[in-house]
Design a protein around this motif. Structure first.
Motif, PDB file in Angstrom:
ATOM      1  N   GLU A  35       0.871  -0.797   0.267  1.00 13.01           N
ATOM      2  CA  GLU A  35      -0.273   0.028  -0.148  1.00 13.01           C
ATOM      3  C   GLU A  35       1.490   1.561  -0.140  1.00 13.01           C
ATOM      4  O   GLU A  35       1.694   1.442   1.069  1.00 13.01           O
ATOM      5  N   LEU A  36       0.865   1.939  -0.332  1.00 14.90           N
ATOM      6  CA  LEU A  36       1.598   3.079  -1.285  1.00 14.90           C
ATOM      7  C   LEU A  36       1.155   4.599  -0.595  1.00 14.90           C
ATOM      8  O   LEU A  36      -0.630   4.685  -0.489  1.00 14.90           O
ATOM      9  N   LYS A  37       2.097   5.349  -0.606  1.00 15.94           N
ATOM     10  CA  LYS A  37       1.711   6.770  -0.178  1.00 15.94           C
ATOM     11  C   LYS A  37       2.557   8.072  -1.113  1.00 15.94           C
ATOM     12  O   LYS A  37       4.098   7.367  -1.220  1.00 15.94           O
ATOM     13  N   CYS A  39       4.793  11.248  -1.704  1.00 13.35           N
ATOM     14  CA  CYS A  39       4.524  13.382  -1.182  1.00 13.35           C
ATOM     15  C   CYS A  39       5.872  13.728  -1.626  1.00 13.35           C
ATOM     16  O   CYS A  39       6.936  13.051  -2.378  1.00 13.35           O
ATOM     17  N   ARG A  61       6.083   2.656   1.502  1.00 12.54           N
ATOM     18  CA  ARG A  61       5.349   1.953   1.690  1.00 12.54           C
ATOM     19  C   ARG A  61       5.020   1.648   3.008  1.00 12.54           C
ATOM     20  O   ARG A  61       5.819   1.132   3.732  1.00 12.54           O
ATOM     21  N   GLN A  62       3.088   1.459   3.276  1.00 14.71           N
ATOM     22  CA  GLN A  62       3.003   1.509   4.209  1.00 14.71           C
ATOM     23  C   GLN A  62       3.910   0.293   5.592  1.00 14.71           C
ATOM     24  O   GLN A  62       3.678  -0.806   4.995  1.00 14.71           O
ATOM     25  N   PHE A 103      -1.244   8.712  -9.973  1.00 15.05           N
ATOM     26  CA  PHE A 103      -1.745   8.366  -8.810  1.00 15.05           C
ATOM     27  C   PHE A 103      -3.139   7.834  -8.600  1.00 15.05           C
ATOM     28  O   PHE A 103      -3.358   7.302  -8.173  1.00 15.05           O
ATOM     29  N   ASN A 107      -4.817   4.179  -7.746  1.00 17.95           N
ATOM     30  CA  ASN A 107      -5.527   4.704  -6.217  1.00 17.95           C
ATOM     31  C   ASN A 107      -4.538   4.615  -5.326  1.00 17.95           C
ATOM     32  O   ASN A 107      -4.730   4.024  -4.362  1.00 17.95           O
ATOM     33  N   VAL A 108      -3.643   5.424  -5.581  1.00 21.01           N
ATOM     34  CA  VAL A 108      -2.295   6.070  -4.176  1.00 21.01           C
ATOM     35  C   VAL A 108      -2.494   7.823  -4.132  1.00 21.01           C
ATOM     36  O   VAL A 108      -3.025   8.569  -4.871  1.00 21.01           O
ATOM     37  N   ASP A 109      -2.640   7.485  -2.741  1.00 13.57           N
ATOM     38  CA  ASP A 109      -2.609   9.581  -1.748  1.00 13.57           C
ATOM     39  C   ASP A 109      -1.537   9.756  -2.349  1.00 13.57           C
ATOM     40  O   ASP A 109      -0.484   9.570  -2.192  1.00 13.57           O
ATOM     41  N   MET A 110      -2.038  11.227  -2.597  1.00 11.23           N
ATOM     42  CA  MET A 110      -0.448  12.081  -2.818  1.00 11.23           C
ATOM     43  C   MET A 110      -0.492  13.429  -1.968  1.00 11.23           C
ATOM     44  O   MET A 110      -1.483  14.090  -2.083  1.00 11.23           O
ATOM     45  N   GLU A 111       0.098  13.905  -1.470  1.00 12.26           N
ATOM     46  CA  GLU A 111       0.888  15.068  -1.066  1.00 12.26           C
ATOM     47  C   GLU A 111       1.768  15.653  -1.026  1.00 12.26           C
ATOM     48  O   GLU A 111       2.497  15.571  -0.976  1.00 12.26           O
TER      49      GLU A 111
END
Length: 160
Positions: A35-37, A39, A61-62, A103, A107-111
């Protein structure tokens, strides 16, 4: 977006455009069940007449660490602290905008992280409202210090 030269933390230069590299990574990481995020952040340092910028794309990686890609750039333009902070934000947004469709698809969250202090006693704080408005106005999640580790820690280490 013009061709930029990106590298991994170990110095390995990327041979394909960053969009292709990021898509390959997203596919590979999903296949591995991570599971990725992501930044994205930029930091800069003034060295004499030059301002060195480092933009990073940090993949988290979570619960399993992370990795990043780095792009360095130098400018000879003289800037105030506020102009430099907003230039950092603009560089982060340029990359975030170029990659945000990927993203979304994966379905990857980005900040987007801004190396701007939320404490009014710091000079960088002058750019806080504009940076926040710029990033959020583009539809991105905004983080400032002390939560902006992509810019204040990762990119900070990548400024040469």
């Amino acid at each position: 977006m013009q061709q930029q030269h990106w590298r991994k933390l170990d110095g390995t230069k990327l041979t394909r455009p960053i969009e292709d590299e990021v898509e390959a990574v997203l596919i590979q990481e999903k296949e591995m069940g991570h599971e990725l995020k992501v930044c994205i952040g930029t930091d800069s340092q003034v060295k004499g007449k030059e301002t060195e910028f480092a933009t990073v794309i940090v993949f988290i990686r979570q619960g399993k660490g992370g990795f990043m890609y780095i792009h360095n750039e130098t400018s000879l333009q003289k800037m105030t602290v506020k102009q430099r902070m907003l230039t950092e934000v603009a560089k982060s947004i340029e990359i975030a905008y170029a990659l945000c469709c990927l993203f979304t698809v994966y379905n990857v969250d980005m900040e987007v992280h801004a190396d701007i202090n939320t404490n009014p006693n710091f000079k960088s704080n002058d750019a806080l409202k504009e940076a926040m408005g710029y990033i959020m106005g583009m539809g991105f999640v905004f983080k400032a210090k002390p939560h902006a580790f992509a810019s204040s820690c990762c990119a900070d280490k990548a400024v040469q």
